[in-house]
Write an enzyme that holds these catalytic residues in place. Structure first.
Site, mmCIF file in Angstrom:
data_model
loop_
_atom_site.group_PDB
_atom_site.id
_atom_site.type_symbol
_atom_site.label_atom_id
_atom_site.label_comp_id
_atom_site.label_asym_id
_atom_site.label_seq_id
_atom_site.Cartn_x
_atom_site.Cartn_y
_atom_site.Cartn_z
ATOM 1 N N ARG A 45 97.725 73.699 31.558
ATOM 2 C CA ARG A 45 97.398 72.274 31.751
ATOM 3 C C ARG A 45 96.968 71.660 30.425
ATOM 4 O O ARG A 45 97.361 70.545 30.085
ATOM 5 C CB ARG A 45 96.272 72.116 32.794
ATOM 6 N N LYS A 136 88.318 55.411 36.681
ATOM 7 C CA LYS A 136 89.287 55.045 37.721
ATOM 8 C C LYS A 136 88.848 55.576 39.081
ATOM 9 O O LYS A 136 88.296 56.677 39.172
ATOM 10 C CB LYS A 136 90.661 55.630 37.398
ATOM 11 N N GLU A 178 91.521 50.580 41.971
ATOM 12 C CA GLU A 178 92.894 50.892 42.391
ATOM 13 C C GLU A 178 92.997 50.975 43.908
ATOM 14 O O GLU A 178 92.707 52.011 44.498
ATOM 15 C CB GLU A 178 93.346 52.226 41.762
ATOM 16 N N LYS A 220 94.275 47.957 39.202
ATOM 17 C CA LYS A 220 95.457 48.834 39.213
ATOM 18 C C LYS A 220 96.078 48.786 40.605
ATOM 19 O O LYS A 220 95.688 49.547 41.495
ATOM 20 C CB LYS A 220 95.052 50.258 38.828
HETATM 21 P P1 13P Z 1 101.577 57.129 39.556
HETATM 22 O O1 13P Z 1 102.009 56.141 38.488
HETATM 23 O O2 13P Z 1 102.286 58.446 39.490
HETATM 24 O O3 13P Z 1 101.550 56.501 40.923
HETATM 25 O O4 13P Z 1 100.077 57.536 39.227
HETATM 26 C C1 13P Z 1 99.202 56.588 38.816
HETATM 27 C C2 13P Z 1 97.843 56.963 39.244
HETATM 28 O O5 13P Z 1 96.958 57.091 38.446
HETATM 29 C C3 13P Z 1 97.591 57.116 40.690
HETATM 30 O O6 13P Z 1 96.236 57.081 40.921
#
Ligand code: 13P
Length: 339
Positions: A45, A136, A178, A220
């Site tokens: 990773r 996030k 998000e 987001k």
């Molecule tokens: P994706 O662009 O693969 O949807 O991932 C963005 C992300 O951070 C999801 O929480």
């Protein structure tokens, strides 16, 4: 108003720049590595992510922030440099996923609420020490013909996002909020519009109640798009028009930037949709990307877990970062892919 937070948020959506979402949880990155027959270990990773963060040109020119998983923020590159420093040396901000994942919502089959508020204040303080500048939290909203989403799901997730955002701002991190309406299902684009509108209206109401300063946040969201199993799929112009319309109806102009998730769109769809929005509409906020899969997919496949493929993988990442940077400026076209 906290000027430092506002400055970071504005820099994240500087023209032509966007976010690399590299914050896959240990379970999710294992699933990604399974697709390339690579064993997921702390070292593999680290090697994969270090390779992305050291992609010259891509990082300096196109990436303003990188979202990390807890493990990665604590990891060191092969030469002993903390990965957070590798990122900040390119001019990008290190960020941190702080939610503990979407957990079953009691009493609502098929729905989830994102958890992780317990101890968050202390974790934020530690992440600031480790160099994070933003955070996030991802909420997941499901659409289903069985009445999903419920009001409980929309409300509980918006409330948790607002409590998270307030704690982040108090501790000195810019919260990325998000609320992801999933693409899964056979619903049409108008159903996605209606659910996205509901989720965003509820979110901004809760952010207001929690006294979150919008100037120091980033949104987001998902794009407004047909379900993956829909009988007919809306085209690029319709996705752009409906996504911009829902955002204009729901997101205050005080928000400095909106960075979309890719959510399972193909690499080209994610780029084309973003470019069509920026090319076709005047908007009060910066509109860019915070892609995970749509930025990494080609690089992951080119890498295949082999050190000998690092150059090819970095070239693939550099290209998607460049294409999405053009899209953030509204300057991408299919021809750009072959230049
Ligand atoms: P994706 O662009 O693969 O949807 O991932 C963005 C992300 O951070 C999801 O929480």
């Amino acid at each position: 108003m906290n000027n430092e937070l506002a400055k970071v948020a504005a820099a994240i959506v500087a023209p032509g720049k966007g976010i690399l979402a590299a914050d896959e949880s240990t379970g999710t990155i294992k699933k990604r590595f399974d697709t390339i027959d690579t064993v997921s270990t702390t070292d593999s990773r680290r090697d994969y992510r270090e390779m992305l963060f050291r992609t010259s040109d891509a990082m300096e020119k196109h990436i303003s922030g990188v979202i990390l998983f807890d493990e990665t923020l604590r990891q060191k590159a092969a030469d002993g440099t903390p990965l957070a420093k590798v990122i900040s040396d390119t001019g990008a901000f290190p960020g941190i996923k702080v939610d503990a994942g979407a957990k079953p919502l009691a009493g609502r089959a098929g729905e989830t609420v994102t958890e992780g508020l317990d101890g968050l204040r202390e974790r934020v303080a530690e992440y600031v020490e480790l160099g994070a500048k933003f955070a996030k939290w991802r909420a997941v909203i499901n659409i289903g013909s069985d009445g999903r989403p419920s009001h409980t799901s929309i409300h509980s997730n918006a409330h948790a996002l607002a409590r998270y955002a307030a704690i982040c701002q108090e501790g000195g991190l810019v919260p990325i909020v998000e609320p992801e309406v999933l693409m899964d299902g056979d619903h049409d684009i108008d159903k996605c519009y209606a659910v996205t509108e509901w989720a965003l209206k509820e979110l901004y109401q809760e952010l207001f109640y929690a006294k979150v300063e919008l100037e120091g946040t980033i949104l987001k969201p998902n794009m407004v798009i047909s379900g993956t199993e829909a009988q007919t799929r809306a085209g690029v112009e319709e996705v752009a028009e409906k996504t911009v319309r829902v955002l204009k109806n729901c997101v205050p102009a005080a928000v400095p930037g909106i960075c979309f998730l890719s959510g399972g769109q193909s690499d080209l769809e994610a780029t084309a949709h973003l470019s069509a929005m920026n090319a076709g509409y005047d908007m009060p906020w910066g509109l860019s990307f915070s892609y995970g899969r749509a930025l990494q997919h080609a690089a992951l496949n080119a890498w295949g877990g082999e050190a000998s493929n690092v150059d090819a993988a970095q070239a693939a990442f550099r290209k998607r970062a460049h294409m999405n940077s053009l899209a953030a400026l509204g300057k991408w076209s299919e021809a750009s892919e072959n230049e």
